[in-house]
Design a protein around this motif. Structure first.
Motif, PDB file in Angstrom:
ATOM      1  N   VAL A  43       0.848  -1.212   0.000  1.00 30.66           N
ATOM      2  CA  VAL A  43       0.000   0.000   0.000  1.00 30.66           C
ATOM      3  C   VAL A  43       0.873   1.247   0.000  1.00 30.66           C
ATOM      4  CG1 VAL A  43      -1.644   1.347   1.375  1.00 30.66           C
ATOM      5  CG2 VAL A  43      -1.948  -1.133   1.147  1.00 30.66           C
ATOM      6  N   ARG A  44       0.582   2.164  -0.898  1.00 25.64           N
ATOM      7  CA  ARG A  44       1.312   3.435  -0.974  1.00 25.64           C
ATOM      8  C   ARG A  44       0.364   4.570  -0.598  1.00 25.64           C
ATOM      9  NH1 ARG A  44       4.519   1.050   0.074  1.00 25.64           N
ATOM     10  NH2 ARG A  44       6.181   0.027  -1.052  1.00 25.64           N
ATOM     11  N   LEU A  45       0.853   5.472   0.245  1.00 22.54           N
ATOM     12  CA  LEU A  45       0.013   6.549   0.783  1.00 22.54           C
ATOM     13  C   LEU A  45       0.662   7.890   0.475  1.00 22.54           C
ATOM     14  CD1 LEU A  45      -2.244   7.679   2.676  1.00 22.54           C
ATOM     15  CD2 LEU A  45      -0.729   7.154   4.610  1.00 22.54           C
ATOM     16  N   SER A  46      -0.119   8.801  -0.056  1.00 25.00           N
ATOM     17  CA  SER A  46       0.409  10.131  -0.388  1.00 25.00           C
ATOM     18  C   SER A  46       0.772  10.926   0.866  1.00 25.00           C
ATOM     19  CB  SER A  46      -0.630  10.915  -1.177  1.00 25.00           C
ATOM     20  OG  SER A  46      -0.225  12.265  -1.285  1.00 25.00           O
ATOM     21  N   ALA A  47       1.923  11.571   0.814  1.00 25.45           N
ATOM     22  CA  ALA A  47       2.347  12.451   1.909  1.00 25.45           C
ATOM     23  C   ALA A  47       1.433  13.672   2.006  1.00 25.45           C
ATOM     24  CB  ALA A  47       3.793  12.896   1.679  1.00 25.45           C
ATOM     25  N   ASN A  48       0.693  13.957   0.933  1.00 24.91           N
ATOM     26  CA  ASN A  48      -0.171  15.145   0.909  1.00 24.91           C
ATOM     27  C   ASN A  48      -1.614  14.864   1.329  1.00 24.91           C
ATOM     28  OD1 ASN A  48       1.978  16.565  -0.019  1.00 24.91           O
ATOM     29  ND2 ASN A  48       1.226  16.822  -2.112  1.00 24.91           N
ATOM     30  N   ALA A  49      -1.950  13.605   1.541  1.00 25.09           N
ATOM     31  CA  ALA A  49      -3.328  13.302   1.968  1.00 25.09           C
ATOM     32  C   ALA A  49      -3.560  13.966   3.327  1.00 25.09           C
ATOM     33  CB  ALA A  49      -3.531  11.798   2.067  1.00 25.09           C
ATOM     34  N   HIS A  50      -4.793  14.388   3.556  1.00 27.80           N
ATOM     35  CA  HIS A  50      -5.104  15.045   4.831  1.00 27.80           C
ATOM     36  C   HIS A  50      -5.514  14.022   5.885  1.00 27.80           C
ATOM     37  CE1 HIS A  50      -5.071  19.496   4.153  1.00 27.80           C
ATOM     38  NE2 HIS A  50      -4.688  19.001   2.980  1.00 27.80           N
ATOM     39  N   LEU A  51      -5.239  14.383   7.129  1.00 25.73           N
ATOM     40  CA  LEU A  51      -5.562  13.473   8.237  1.00 25.73           C
ATOM     41  C   LEU A  51      -6.927  13.811   8.825  1.00 25.73           C
ATOM     42  CD1 LEU A  51      -2.136  13.470  10.118  1.00 25.73           C
ATOM     43  CD2 LEU A  51      -3.123  11.565   8.825  1.00 25.73           C
ATOM     44  N   ILE A  52      -7.691  12.775   9.100  1.00 23.95           N
ATOM     45  CA  ILE A  52      -8.909  12.961   9.906  1.00 23.95           C
ATOM     46  C   ILE A  52      -8.465  12.909  11.362  1.00 23.95           C
ATOM     47  CG2 ILE A  52     -11.145  11.992  10.551  1.00 23.95           C
ATOM     48  CD1 ILE A  52     -11.424  10.934   7.726  1.00 23.95           C
ATOM     49  N   MET A  53      -8.786  13.962  12.101  1.00 26.87           N
ATOM     50  CA  MET A  53      -8.367  14.083  13.499  1.00 26.87           C
ATOM     51  C   MET A  53      -9.575  13.780  14.413  1.00 26.87           C
ATOM     52  SD  MET A  53      -5.255  15.013  12.886  1.00 26.87           S
ATOM     53  CE  MET A  53      -4.624  15.520  14.480  1.00 26.87           C
ATOM     54  N   PRO A  54      -9.314  13.461  15.676  1.00 25.55           N
ATOM     55  CA  PRO A  54     -10.435  13.164  16.588  1.00 25.55           C
ATOM     56  C   PRO A  54     -11.478  14.286  16.628  1.00 25.55           C
ATOM     57  CG  PRO A  54      -8.349  12.571  17.603  1.00 25.55           C
ATOM     58  CD  PRO A  54      -7.996  13.254  16.315  1.00 25.55           C
ATOM     59  N   TYR A  55     -11.020  15.552  16.520  1.00 25.94           N
ATOM     60  CA  TYR A  55     -12.012  16.643  16.559  1.00 25.94           C
ATOM     61  C   TYR A  55     -12.874  16.676  15.297  1.00 25.94           C
ATOM     62  CZ  TYR A  55      -7.781  18.872  14.572  1.00 25.94           C
ATOM     63  OH  TYR A  55      -6.647  19.142  13.849  1.00 25.94           O
ATOM     64  N   HIS A  56     -12.391  16.116  14.198  1.00 30.97           N
ATOM     65  CA  HIS A  56     -13.236  16.036  12.990  1.00 30.97           C
ATOM     66  C   HIS A  56     -14.384  15.051  13.205  1.00 30.97           C
ATOM     67  CE1 HIS A  56      -9.455  17.388  10.634  1.00 30.97           C
ATOM     68  NE2 HIS A  56     -10.262  18.421  10.838  1.00 30.97           N
ATOM     69  N   GLY A  75      -5.713  22.340   7.657  1.00 36.34           N
ATOM     70  CA  GLY A  75      -5.670  20.885   7.778  1.00 36.34           C
ATOM     71  C   GLY A  75      -4.284  20.397   8.155  1.00 36.34           C
ATOM     72  N   ILE A  76      -4.221  19.139   8.590  1.00 33.14           N
ATOM     73  CA  ILE A  76      -2.937  18.520   8.942  1.00 33.14           C
ATOM     74  C   ILE A  76      -2.755  17.334   7.985  1.00 33.14           C
ATOM     75  CG2 ILE A  76      -1.593  17.438  10.779  1.00 33.14           C
ATOM     76  CD1 ILE A  76      -3.236  19.016  12.801  1.00 33.14           C
ATOM     77  N   ARG A  77      -1.576  17.277   7.371  1.00 31.74           N
ATOM     78  CA  ARG A  77      -1.373  16.260   6.341  1.00 31.74           C
ATOM     79  C   ARG A  77      -0.528  15.090   6.844  1.00 31.74           C
ATOM     80  NH1 ARG A  77       0.423  19.310   0.979  1.00 31.74           N
ATOM     81  NH2 ARG A  77       1.975  20.263   2.353  1.00 31.74           N
ATOM     82  N   VAL A  78      -0.556  14.002   6.085  1.00 30.61           N
ATOM     83  CA  VAL A  78       0.203  12.803   6.455  1.00 30.61           C
ATOM     84  C   VAL A  78       1.664  13.169   6.691  1.00 30.61           C
ATOM     85  CG1 VAL A  78       1.075  10.621   5.522  1.00 30.61           C
ATOM     86  CG2 VAL A  78      -1.367  11.170   5.343  1.00 30.61           C
TER      87      VAL A  78
END
Ligand code: GDP
Ligand code: IMO
Ligand code: MG
Length: 424
Positions: free
Chosen positions: A96-109, A144-147
């Protein structure tokens, strides 16, 4: 099919997972380009069931690389758990490859998704409460906060602190709920960083090289055209672009690299959550579709709303996505009906809308104009050749293709991988 987008042509749950699994047999890469773990894609091979929410549906094939591109929003715990789940089913998640630019879902989301829905009361969207909307909201607000931020603990902490400065005012003051602790988030997420690190890469570059080298790349949409933030039934939509343009933006490749766009549509139509639905059935036929089609959400278990196939909406999906083919799923479910209906227009007083209306209120007030076609009254789940389908089933498929103006290339007649027919 060197670069093909496979996307939902309705309101989601069309069977994209099984379609992508089928095409992935010859693919080098399968790419998720938007959405997050609001998606639930089911693949059935023999008696093995796999329900995926983030990992692309090419995971069954050892030579296929699953890519999660920058247009997605990632709940890291969900991704890690899903990688563990597929490993326990004998599949290899290390590719599995994951983009460094994908955004993170955080607990507050996640928290905001739940309280905002509650706040909306009768007007709620019926989201999956996975934090999707609030995560995309922060992405576009540029907070937002990213990977990639996970790999710089100092920056990560700073970004969480800045985010919580706002969220910890919003949560208690507006939504009357408890604030969230910085330390807990930082500790939890930095632990995920170690697990995710080996998977993280520049996925745009990876795909660019793959396409240049003539490798086969499949783009797997989540949700569906009518849930698109720009082209769907706003505000009863998701917060991303499942449509074909979203594949290009969300993957970081150019539009000229796309060869084909396959729209997946059920032989009828379903929707989860609230929002307008002209062909929705509230009768025994609708109940039959739900029961025979097993129409309960993969993610939330909610009963899906069902109705006759809407060709006004499907023609719209063909247009906004530039569909080259339709893949029709679940034709077997219609075998139980003596006659089958398809909507070819929306009637509103003296006006017949043949195009999907730009004014959303029409969708609430119109009555669908149906064409009624004879059913085929026989089990088709064992059929594998187009010529062996009953004549009325073929007539149904051809009516859809003619009305939409896009060929139906494949039809599935059961959920298992082999239960499909290539339309000759
Ligand atoms: P997705 O979100 O578009 O990938 O679709 P889901 O997996 O959420 O929902 C589709 C459901 O229909 C799954 O339970 C599939 O196993 C099932 N399914 C897919 N194709 C067929 C088919 O041709 N016939 C039947 N009976 N079920 C199907
Ligand atoms: P797949 O990929 C069906 C719906 C939700 C809600 C709306 C917004 O399995 O087809 P969200 O949580 O995204 O903010 O919810 O979108 N929805 C889906 N419906 N299939 C999906 O994904 C969906 N993902 C979101 O029910 O109405
Ligand atoms: Mg689904």
């Amino acid at each position: 099919m060197p670069a093909t987008i496979v996307l939902g042509a309705q309101w989601g749950d069309e069977g994209k997972g099984r379609v992508v699994d089928y095409f992935a047999a010859g693919a080098d890469y399968v790419v998720r380009y938007q959405g997050g773990n609001n998606a639930g894609h089911t693949i059935i091979v023999g008696d093995q069931h796999l329900a995926l929410s983030l990992i692309p549906s090419g995971i069954h094939y050892p030579d296929c690389i699953p890519v999660i591109a920058s247009g997605t929003v990632i709940d890291p715990k969900v991704l890690i758990d899903e990688m563990d789940k597929v490993a326990s089913q004998g599949l290899d998640p290390s590719r599995v490859r994951l983009s460094a630019n994908a955004h993170l879902i955080m607990p507050y989301h996640r928290k905001l998704d739940a309280v905002m829905e509650r706040y909306l009361g009768r007007n709620q969207i019926g989201t999956t409460k996975r934090g999707i909307g609030p995560a995309y909201t922060d992405k576009y607000a540029r907070s937002g906060i990213r990977v990639q931020d996970l790999f710089d603990p100092k920056i990560f902490r700073e970004k969480v602190e800045v985010a919580l400065e706002e969220k910890n005012k919003l949560l208690p003051r507006v939504y009357n709920t408890l604030p969230i602790d910085v330390e807990e988030i930082v500790e939890e997420y930095l632990e995920y960083a170690g697990r995710l690190r080996p998977h993280v890469t520049d996925t745009s570059l990876l795909l660019w090289k793959a396409i240049r080298d003539g490798e086969t790349v499949l783009f797997e949409g989540a949700q569906g055209t009518l849930l698109d933030i720009d082209h769907g039934t706003y505000p009863f939509v998701t917060s991303s672009n499942p449509t074909a343009g979203g594949a290009v933006v969300g993957s970081g490749i150019g539009p000229r690299d796309i060869d084909q766009v396959v729209g997946v549509a059920k032989a009828y139509i379903s929707r989860v959550g609230t929002g307008p639905f002209p062909t929705e059935l509230h009768d025994a036929d609708g109940d039959r579709m739900i029961e025979l089609g097993g129409e309960y959400g993969t993610v939330t278990g909610r009963r899906r709303r069902c109705g006759w196939l809407d060709l006004v909406a499907l023609r719209y999906a063909a247009r906004v996505n530039g569909l080259s083919h339709i893949f029709m799923t679940k034709l077997d479910i219609l075998s139980a009906f003596e006659t089958v209906k398809v909507a070819v227009g929306y009637r509103e007083g003296d006006t017949l809308h043949e195009e999907f209306p730009a004014q959303q209120s029409v969708l609430y007030h119109c009555t669908p104009e149906y064409v009624e076609l004879p059913g085929w009254g026989t089990d088709i789940t064992g059929v594998r050749e187009y010529a062996d389908l009953p004549a009325n089933a073929r007539a149904y498929i051809e009516f859809v293709a003619d009305t939409v103006g896009v060929p139906v290339g494949w039809v599935s007649v059961g959920p298992e991988r082999s239960q499909l027919v290539e339309v000759g």
